[in-house]
Motif scaffolding. Structure first.
Motif, PDB file in Angstrom:
ATOM      1  N   VAL A  45      -8.631   4.082 -26.298  1.00 24.40           N
ATOM      2  CA  VAL A  45      -8.216   3.824 -24.918  1.00 24.40           C
ATOM      3  C   VAL A  45      -9.367   4.169 -23.991  1.00 24.40           C
ATOM      4  CG1 VAL A  45      -6.690   4.464 -23.012  1.00 24.40           C
ATOM      5  CG2 VAL A  45      -5.752   4.214 -25.317  1.00 24.40           C
ATOM      6  N   ILE A  46      -9.776   3.201 -23.187  1.00 22.90           N
ATOM      7  CA  ILE A  46     -10.739   3.437 -22.109  1.00 22.90           C
ATOM      8  C   ILE A  46      -9.940   3.406 -20.807  1.00 22.90           C
ATOM      9  CG2 ILE A  46     -12.847   2.676 -20.967  1.00 22.90           C
ATOM     10  CD1 ILE A  46     -13.613   1.226 -23.542  1.00 22.90           C
ATOM     11  N   MET A  47      -9.796   4.563 -20.187  1.00 21.13           N
ATOM     12  CA  MET A  47      -9.016   4.693 -18.959  1.00 21.13           C
ATOM     13  C   MET A  47      -9.980   4.742 -17.778  1.00 21.13           C
ATOM     14  SD  MET A  47      -6.000   7.432 -18.248  1.00 21.13           S
ATOM     15  CE  MET A  47      -5.297   7.760 -16.635  1.00 21.13           C
ATOM     16  N   ILE A  48      -9.891   3.735 -16.918  1.00 21.82           N
ATOM     17  CA  ILE A  48     -10.852   3.537 -15.839  1.00 21.82           C
ATOM     18  C   ILE A  48     -10.171   3.760 -14.504  1.00 21.82           C
ATOM     19  CG2 ILE A  48     -12.458   1.898 -14.790  1.00 21.82           C
ATOM     20  CD1 ILE A  48     -12.011   0.288 -17.561  1.00 21.82           C
ATOM     21  N   SER A  49     -10.722   4.639 -13.687  1.00 24.09           N
ATOM     22  CA  SER A  49     -10.230   4.800 -12.318  1.00 24.09           C
ATOM     23  C   SER A  49     -11.286   4.302 -11.344  1.00 24.09           C
ATOM     24  CB  SER A  49      -9.915   6.267 -12.006  1.00 24.09           C
ATOM     25  OG  SER A  49      -9.667   6.404 -10.612  1.00 24.09           O
ATOM     26  N   THR A  50     -10.863   3.415 -10.452  1.00 23.70           N
ATOM     27  CA  THR A  50     -11.701   3.009  -9.334  1.00 23.70           C
ATOM     28  C   THR A  50     -11.076   3.580  -8.067  1.00 23.70           C
ATOM     29  OG1 THR A  50     -12.490   1.009 -10.408  1.00 23.70           O
ATOM     30  CG2 THR A  50     -12.624   1.068  -8.029  1.00 23.70           C
ATOM     31  N   ASP A  51     -11.692   4.598  -7.538  1.00 26.96           N
ATOM     32  CA  ASP A  51     -11.183   5.340  -6.388  1.00 26.96           C
ATOM     33  C   ASP A  51     -10.924   4.388  -5.213  1.00 26.96           C
ATOM     34  OD1 ASP A  51     -10.757   7.248  -4.316  1.00 26.96           O
ATOM     35  OD2 ASP A  51     -12.053   8.665  -5.346  1.00 26.96           O
ATOM     36  N   GLY A  52      -9.741   4.523  -4.605  1.00 27.42           N
ATOM     37  CA  GLY A  52      -9.438   3.762  -3.403  1.00 27.42           C
ATOM     38  C   GLY A  52      -9.200   2.282  -3.615  1.00 27.42           C
ATOM     39  N   PHE A  53      -8.971   1.846  -4.861  1.00 26.09           N
ATOM     40  CA  PHE A  53      -8.752   0.430  -5.161  1.00 26.09           C
ATOM     41  C   PHE A  53      -7.295   0.102  -4.866  1.00 26.09           C
ATOM     42  CE2 PHE A  53      -8.541  -3.531  -7.383  1.00 26.09           C
ATOM     43  CZ  PHE A  53      -9.845  -3.986  -7.533  1.00 26.09           C
ATOM     44  N   ARG A  54      -7.048  -0.380  -3.662  1.00 28.98           N
ATOM     45  CA  ARG A  54      -5.681  -0.638  -3.193  1.00 28.98           C
ATOM     46  C   ARG A  54      -4.975  -1.641  -4.100  1.00 28.98           C
ATOM     47  NH1 ARG A  54      -5.286  -2.260   2.991  1.00 28.98           N
ATOM     48  NH2 ARG A  54      -5.190  -4.384   2.154  1.00 28.98           N
ATOM     49  N   TYR A  55      -3.670  -1.544  -4.153  1.00 34.43           N
ATOM     50  CA  TYR A  55      -2.874  -2.347  -5.087  1.00 34.43           C
ATOM     51  C   TYR A  55      -3.105  -3.854  -4.969  1.00 34.43           C
ATOM     52  CZ  TYR A  55       0.272  -3.969  -1.399  1.00 34.43           C
ATOM     53  OH  TYR A  55       0.794  -4.591  -0.292  1.00 34.43           O
ATOM     54  N   ASP A  56      -3.514  -4.313  -3.787  1.00 37.73           N
ATOM     55  CA  ASP A  56      -3.667  -5.753  -3.566  1.00 37.73           C
ATOM     56  C   ASP A  56      -5.119  -6.224  -3.593  1.00 37.73           C
ATOM     57  OD1 ASP A  56      -4.381  -4.408  -1.238  1.00 37.73           O
ATOM     58  OD2 ASP A  56      -3.463  -5.881   0.113  1.00 37.73           O
ATOM     59  N   TYR A  57      -6.062  -5.336  -3.845  1.00 37.02           N
ATOM     60  CA  TYR A  57      -7.479  -5.705  -3.761  1.00 37.02           C
ATOM     61  C   TYR A  57      -7.880  -6.785  -4.780  1.00 37.02           C
ATOM     62  CZ  TYR A  57      -9.154  -2.064  -0.491  1.00 37.02           C
ATOM     63  OH  TYR A  57      -9.423  -1.295   0.618  1.00 37.02           O
ATOM     64  N   ALA A  58      -7.368  -6.707  -5.996  1.00 37.33           N
ATOM     65  CA  ALA A  58      -7.793  -7.665  -7.026  1.00 37.33           C
ATOM     66  C   ALA A  58      -7.491  -9.096  -6.584  1.00 37.33           C
ATOM     67  CB  ALA A  58      -7.115  -7.351  -8.351  1.00 37.33           C
ATOM     68  N   LYS A  59      -6.300  -9.296  -6.018  1.00 41.14           N
ATOM     69  CA  LYS A  59      -5.925 -10.637  -5.551  1.00 41.14           C
ATOM     70  C   LYS A  59      -6.514 -10.934  -4.181  1.00 41.14           C
ATOM     71  CE  LYS A  59      -1.680 -10.902  -8.259  1.00 41.14           C
ATOM     72  NZ  LYS A  59      -0.196 -10.999  -8.243  1.00 41.14           N
ATOM     73  N   LYS A  60      -6.516  -9.943  -3.318  1.00 41.20           N
ATOM     74  CA  LYS A  60      -7.034 -10.122  -1.954  1.00 41.20           C
ATOM     75  C   LYS A  60      -8.484 -10.600  -1.973  1.00 41.20           C
ATOM     76  CE  LYS A  60      -8.002  -7.252   2.183  1.00 41.20           C
ATOM     77  NZ  LYS A  60      -7.254  -8.006   3.208  1.00 41.20           N
ATOM     78  N   TYR A  61      -9.263 -10.040  -2.887  1.00 37.87           N
ATOM     79  CA  TYR A  61     -10.687 -10.373  -2.964  1.00 37.87           C
ATOM     80  C   TYR A  61     -11.022 -11.242  -4.177  1.00 37.87           C
ATOM     81  CZ  TYR A  61     -11.247  -7.149   0.904  1.00 37.87           C
ATOM     82  OH  TYR A  61     -11.156  -6.536   2.135  1.00 37.87           O
ATOM     83  N   ASN A  62      -9.975 -11.802  -4.804  1.00 39.04           N
ATOM     84  CA  ASN A  62     -10.131 -12.808  -5.854  1.00 39.04           C
ATOM     85  C   ASN A  62     -11.125 -12.370  -6.926  1.00 39.04           C
ATOM     86  OD1 ASN A  62      -9.598 -15.269  -7.117  1.00 39.04           O
ATOM     87  ND2 ASN A  62     -11.271 -16.317  -6.055  1.00 39.04           N
ATOM     88  N   THR A  63     -10.837 -11.250  -7.549  1.00 39.83           N
ATOM     89  CA  THR A  63     -11.710 -10.746  -8.606  1.00 39.83           C
ATOM     90  C   THR A  63     -11.645 -11.644  -9.839  1.00 39.83           C
ATOM     91  OG1 THR A  63      -9.945  -9.315  -9.431  1.00 39.83           O
ATOM     92  CG2 THR A  63     -11.480  -8.358  -7.837  1.00 39.83           C
ATOM     93  N   GLU A  64     -12.769 -11.929 -10.397  1.00 38.07           N
ATOM     94  CA  GLU A  64     -12.820 -12.825 -11.554  1.00 38.07           C
ATOM     95  C   GLU A  64     -12.310 -12.153 -12.818  1.00 38.07           C
ATOM     96  OE1 GLU A  64     -16.160 -15.174 -14.296  1.00 38.07           O
ATOM     97  OE2 GLU A  64     -16.746 -14.184 -12.424  1.00 38.07           O
ATOM     98  N   ASN A  65     -12.814 -10.973 -13.109  1.00 36.29           N
ATOM     99  CA  ASN A  65     -12.527 -10.332 -14.386  1.00 36.29           C
ATOM    100  C   ASN A  65     -11.198  -9.593 -14.402  1.00 36.29           C
ATOM    101  OD1 ASN A  65     -15.114 -10.955 -15.804  1.00 36.29           O
ATOM    102  ND2 ASN A  65     -15.956  -9.840 -14.051  1.00 36.29           N
ATOM    103  N   LEU A  66     -10.935  -8.793 -13.389  1.00 35.93           N
ATOM    104  CA  LEU A  66      -9.697  -8.017 -13.376  1.00 35.93           C
ATOM    105  C   LEU A  66      -8.466  -8.913 -13.370  1.00 35.93           C
ATOM    106  CD1 LEU A  66     -10.692  -5.131 -10.940  1.00 35.93           C
ATOM    107  CD2 LEU A  66     -10.213  -4.943 -13.389  1.00 35.93           C
ATOM    108  N   LEU A  67      -8.498  -9.992 -12.620  1.00 41.09           N
ATOM    109  CA  LEU A  67      -7.359 -10.912 -12.616  1.00 41.09           C
ATOM    110  C   LEU A  67      -7.212 -11.591 -13.975  1.00 41.09           C
ATOM    111  CD1 LEU A  67      -7.515 -12.617  -9.098  1.00 41.09           C
ATOM    112  CD2 LEU A  67      -5.950 -10.842  -9.895  1.00 41.09           C
TER     113      LEU A  67
END
Length: 425
Positions: A45-67
């Motif tokens: 298990v690789i557990m990754i924390s990105t500090d301050g990554f708001r719940y809607d950021y991945a979709k809001k900023y259209n992330t390629e990999n995380l989505l």
């Protein structure tokens, strides 16, 4: 991404989080630790924390990999931070399965009246003293059960909290770029089977830094989100290239971010400035009051309540909503204070002459949706194409322990049943 932008983001990462003094960037390795024969057969298990990554950021900023990865695996509509929605308390809740009031890290800065000492996240002596931290972190649980672990800058990972440090770790600093951190994780996974960590915790500060300095709805924060998204894409590809079986990724954040009304801050009630009677601890989105004479608590509360404005609430600690788990009955370390002043977002408390940042967090995540965090997961142990409802972050701990085959042998607040559905078996 241009090197200049990456450098800018590193410069503007949350400066108060960086430990004071010179920090050695050399990896620390605890000698004579090996995976048991059984541990060598367990998943990773690789557990990754990105500090301050708001719940809607991945979709809001259209992330390629995380989505892409979360669409293939599991994504939560949001993850609910523990209260207060602040960095150190929530990272320690994620890694111990305990509410802040139960593990003792109730704020980034606080005073312990029993020890008669201050805790400050920016003080390396505090940060690396495990006596401040309650609970058993996931790396400690793994190590005690014969499984090697590693950590890159996770809160408390350079301390002996719970009695056991990770086998591989670094004192906190912000000198490594996201790509450099990726390479260090890959180097760990290239180690021989008996020395290879099966639990790795990894921390990125850049998104929080840009959210604080520029606000959540800016190009700078969008760039920081994509910086981390690129690192996650790089990490996943390089892990896949290793050909290891059963590597799982859990991507989380500690809290969200909101633009605050820094131009019209709330004044701290003048009566509380009497240092002979009160100690006050102001995180700007929460003002905690310690009344030195217990006989004055009720009268102080009544006066504060009578003179408050519509921009904030006043609570006795025992009257705070129970779902926040931050009141008298939960305060195991007596660190919270007897009276709490909660500003209504986007208002903040600010001392005269003090400055604030553009973006902040710390508000009640059940009321202020911008405080909500992110949970995404993918890998062989997780179901595919699954979207789940919101859940409290304390439940991540038993989920990771279940994947790693670790037995939880101490009381925690999190429950496996909350997230059991995300696993294939």
């Amino acid at each position: 991404m241009k090197q200049g932008l990456q450098f800018l983001l590193l410069i503007f990462s949350l400066t108060v989080f960086a430990q004071k003094g010179n920090v050695d960037t050399t990896q620390i390795v605890i000698p004579n630790r090996y995976n048991s024969v059984e541990a060598q057969t367990k998943p990773y298990v690789i557990m990754i924390s990105t500090d301050g990554f708001r719940y809607d950021y991945a979709k809001k900023y259209n992330t390629e990999n995380l989505l892409k990865f979360s669409n293939e695996g599991v994504q939560a509509k949001a993850m609910i931070p523990s209260y207060p929605s602040i960095t150190f308390p929530n990272h320690w809740s994620l890694i111990t399965g305990l509410y802040p009031s139960h593990h003792g890290l109730i704020d980034n800065f606080f005073y312990d009246y029993k020890r008669k000492e201050n805790y400050a996240m920016s003080d390396r002596t505090n940060a690396e003293d495990g006596n401040w931290y309650g609970g058993i972190p996931l790396w400690g649980l793994a190590e005690k059960q014969g499984m090697v672990s590693a950590s890159l800058m996770w809160v408390g990972s350079a301390s002996d909290a719970g009695g056991t440090r990770p086998t591989y770790y670094y004192p906190y600093h912000e000198k490594f770029s996201p790509s450099e951190k990726v390479d260090k994780v890959i180097n760990w996974l290239k180690l021989p089977m008996d020395k290879r960590p099966h639990f790795i915790s990894l921390y990125f500060p850049e998104v929080d830094g840009s959210g604080h300095h520029f606000g959540p709805d800016t190009k700078e924060t969008e760039d920081a989100v994509h910086l981390i998204d690129n690192a996650i894409g790089e990490l996943t590809k390089k892990v896949n290239d290793l050909g290891l079986k059963n590597v799982n990724f859990v991507f989380v954040s500690d809290h969200g971010m909101i633009k605050v009304d820094g131009g019209n801050p709330l004044e701290i009630p003048s009566m509380l400035l009497n240092k002979d009677k009160f100690d006050i601890y102001n995180s700007q989105t929460l003002l905690r009051v310690y009344v030195k004479n217990p006989a004055d608590v009720k009268s102080t509360y009544k006066e504060l309540k009578a003179n408050k404005t519509e921009d904030y609430e006043v609570f006795l600690d025992k009257k705070l909503p129970k779902y926040l788990h931050f009141g008298t009955k939960d305060d195991r370390y007596n660190r919270i204070g007897q009276i709490l002043l909660l500003p209504k977002a986007p208002k903040i408390f600010l001392e005269k002459g003090k400055k604030t940042s553009v973006g902040k967090h710390g508000y009640n995540p059940r009321i202020v949706p911008e405080m909500k965090a992110t949970f995404l997961a993918w890998g062989p142990e997780f179901k595919n194409n699954l979207v789940i409802d919101e859940f409290a972050n304390i439940n991540v701990y038993p989920l990771v322990a279940e994947i790693l085959g670790l037995k939880i042998d101490q009381p925690i607040d999190g429950k496996l049943k909350v997230l059991k559905e995300v696993l294939k078996k």
